[in-house]
Scaffold this active site. Structure first.
Site, mmCIF file in Angstrom:
data_model
loop_
_atom_site.group_PDB
_atom_site.id
_atom_site.type_symbol
_atom_site.label_atom_id
_atom_site.label_comp_id
_atom_site.label_asym_id
_atom_site.label_seq_id
_atom_site.Cartn_x
_atom_site.Cartn_y
_atom_site.Cartn_z
ATOM 1 N N ASP A 20 66.455 101.432 156.124
ATOM 2 C CA ASP A 20 65.588 101.285 154.454
ATOM 3 C C ASP A 20 67.326 100.366 153.805
ATOM 4 O OD1 ASP A 20 64.940 102.343 151.868
ATOM 5 O OD2 ASP A 20 65.389 104.198 151.835
ATOM 6 N N ASN A 22 65.782 97.609 152.151
ATOM 7 C CA ASN A 22 65.674 96.226 152.249
ATOM 8 C C ASN A 22 65.613 95.429 150.531
ATOM 9 O OD1 ASN A 22 66.084 96.636 154.832
ATOM 10 N ND2 ASN A 22 63.622 95.550 155.150
ATOM 11 N N TRP A 25 68.870 95.029 149.092
ATOM 12 C CA TRP A 25 69.577 94.315 149.021
ATOM 13 C C TRP A 25 68.791 93.024 148.793
ATOM 14 C CZ3 TRP A 25 68.999 89.233 152.445
ATOM 15 C CH2 TRP A 25 69.824 89.788 152.986
ATOM 16 N N ARG A 33 61.582 90.965 147.191
ATOM 17 C CA ARG A 33 61.985 91.952 148.200
ATOM 18 C C ARG A 33 61.909 91.511 149.581
ATOM 19 N NH1 ARG A 33 61.925 97.482 146.464
ATOM 20 N NH2 ARG A 33 60.544 97.485 148.561
ATOM 21 N N SER A 65 56.067 103.066 157.071
ATOM 22 C CA SER A 65 55.014 104.188 156.961
ATOM 23 C C SER A 65 53.976 104.135 156.526
ATOM 24 C CB SER A 65 55.896 104.889 155.948
ATOM 25 O OG SER A 65 55.673 104.381 155.399
ATOM 26 N N THR A 66 52.726 105.145 156.835
ATOM 27 C CA THR A 66 51.203 105.329 156.087
ATOM 28 C C THR A 66 51.893 105.313 154.507
ATOM 29 O OG1 THR A 66 50.969 106.795 157.677
ATOM 30 C CG2 THR A 66 49.936 106.544 156.158
ATOM 31 N N ASN A 68 54.026 103.478 153.092
ATOM 32 C CA ASN A 68 54.061 102.145 152.731
ATOM 33 C C ASN A 68 52.554 100.821 152.357
ATOM 34 O OD1 ASN A 68 56.653 102.105 154.797
ATOM 35 N ND2 ASN A 68 57.419 102.091 152.517
ATOM 36 N N ARG A 194 67.048 111.570 153.303
ATOM 37 C CA ARG A 194 65.778 112.498 153.379
ATOM 38 C C ARG A 194 65.205 111.500 154.561
ATOM 39 N NH1 ARG A 194 65.072 109.473 148.624
ATOM 40 N NH2 ARG A 194 64.052 107.980 149.285
HETATM 41 C C1 FPP Z 1 62.893 99.577 153.825
HETATM 42 O O1 FPP Z 1 63.575 98.822 152.806
HETATM 43 C C2 FPP Z 1 62.097 98.764 154.674
HETATM 44 C C3 FPP Z 1 60.943 99.061 155.023
HETATM 45 C C4 FPP Z 1 60.051 99.159 154.823
HETATM 46 C C5 FPP Z 1 60.119 97.613 156.466
HETATM 47 C C6 FPP Z 1 60.992 97.369 157.438
HETATM 48 C C7 FPP Z 1 60.788 96.038 157.957
HETATM 49 C C8 FPP Z 1 61.977 95.589 158.490
HETATM 50 C C9 FPP Z 1 63.316 95.725 158.279
HETATM 51 C C10 FPP Z 1 61.336 94.330 158.999
HETATM 52 C C11 FPP Z 1 60.347 94.652 160.186
HETATM 53 C C12 FPP Z 1 59.015 94.274 159.277
HETATM 54 C C13 FPP Z 1 58.130 94.509 160.563
HETATM 55 C C14 FPP Z 1 56.807 95.311 159.729
HETATM 56 C C15 FPP Z 1 58.756 94.872 161.948
HETATM 57 P P1 FPP Z 1 63.102 99.211 151.578
HETATM 58 O O2 FPP Z 1 61.682 98.274 151.095
HETATM 59 O O3 FPP Z 1 62.204 100.502 151.006
HETATM 60 O O4 FPP Z 1 64.318 98.955 149.770
HETATM 61 P P2 FPP Z 1 64.094 99.280 149.580
HETATM 62 O O5 FPP Z 1 64.575 101.128 149.484
HETATM 63 O O6 FPP Z 1 65.603 99.395 148.766
HETATM 64 O O7 FPP Z 1 63.348 99.493 148.328
#
Ligand code: FPP
Length: 247
Positions: A20, A22, A25, A33, A65-66, A68, A194
């Site tokens: 979590d 990305n 960051w 994003r 996730s579903t 997402n 969570r």
């Molecule tokens: C959560 O960060 C991350 C994800 C929903 C996707 C994870 C994906 C990768 C690490 C890249 C590789 C991807 C695949 C499909 C293999 P967030 O976007 O929820 O971050 P935030 O909470 O800061 O918005």
């Protein structure tokens, strides 16, 4: 952190991770994003290497996730493209290093090219024994549990199973994680505490490790720290300390 010392203290067989942070960051760096997701792939590479070095046998990553699917279309498309691109780029290296690729979730929802490539990659690496890397894609635990329930209900309906005959093992065998042991450790990055519909059945006895680090910053050393934290916990499975000491 000393790797040998960690290995001597006992390594969990199965580690699951909610990757979590990305998006945050990337935002902190004034970027899109998707830039965060791209850098998240390097963290996956680092953590996989660290898990192999320590002798972890199963690593399961919550990649999509579903829920997402409800993100803006551009982000969903970018994630699907990143999945395909990463698989194409990494599969040979994964295969060389003895990684067996696996995918869990409602895979039929994925774009056709992603489904086909996943299938091909899973087939290619299915005999590998060093570590099983499971990607949770279009995954949600409630979906998985409902799905298992429907399959067992069908068996009751056709008379091959009686309601009294339903047990935990039968239920586990209908989940998409069939064949994987339950994770002993769940890691979640980015400070959120969570479970977010991830492996609800399988995490019944897992230890949880939360870190403020955002996923793209999570590296080998961060993974070692999570393992060290797991090693000082006492896992009682509902029993009392004295019972565990005498086992
Ligand atoms: C959560 O960060 C991350 C994800 C929903 C996707 C994870 C994906 C990768 C690490 C890249 C590789 C991807 C695949 C499909 C293999 P967030 O976007 O929820 O971050 P935030 O909470 O800061 O918005």
């Amino acid at each position: 952190m000393n790797k040998e010392e960690l290995i001597n203290k006992g390594i969990p067989k199965h580690v699951a991770i909610i990757m979590d942070g990305n998006g945050r960051w990337a935002k902190q760096k004034g970027e899109d994003r998707v830039f965060g997701h791209m850098n998240g792939v390097s963290s996956i590479r680092d953590v996989l290497k660290a898990a192999i070095e320590l002798g972890v046998s199963y690593l399961t990553l919550y990649a999509f996730s579903t829920e997402n699917w409800d993100r803006p279309k551009e982000e969903v498309d970018a994630l699907m493209n990143l999945l395909v691109k990463s698989l194409l780029e990494e599969i040979e290296e994964l295969n060389k290093n003895g990684v067996s690729l696996n995918a869990i979730g409602d895979l039929k929802q994925l774009p056709d090219n992603a489904q086909a490539l996943l299938k091909k990659s899973i087939d290619l690496t299915k005999e590998n024994k060093v570590i099983t890397l499971s990607l949770a894609l279009s995954y949600s635990a409630r979906w998985e549990i409902m799905n298992a329930t429907k399959k067992i209900a069908e068996k009751v309906k056709d008379g091959s199973v009686s309601p009294e005959g339903i047990n935990e093992e039968m239920f586990s065998n209908e989940l998409t994680t069939v064949g994987l042991p339950d994770p002993e450790l769940l890691i979640r990055t980015s400070g959120e505490q969570r479970i977010s519909n991830f492996l609800l059945w399988q995490l019944a006895y897992a230890e949880f490790y939360f870190t403020e680090e955002l996923w793209p910053d999570f590296d080998k050393e961060s993974f070692f720290k999570a393992i060290a934290s797991y090693q000082v916990r006492e896992r009682r499975f509902g029993k009392i300390s004295e019972q565990i000491e005498n086992e």
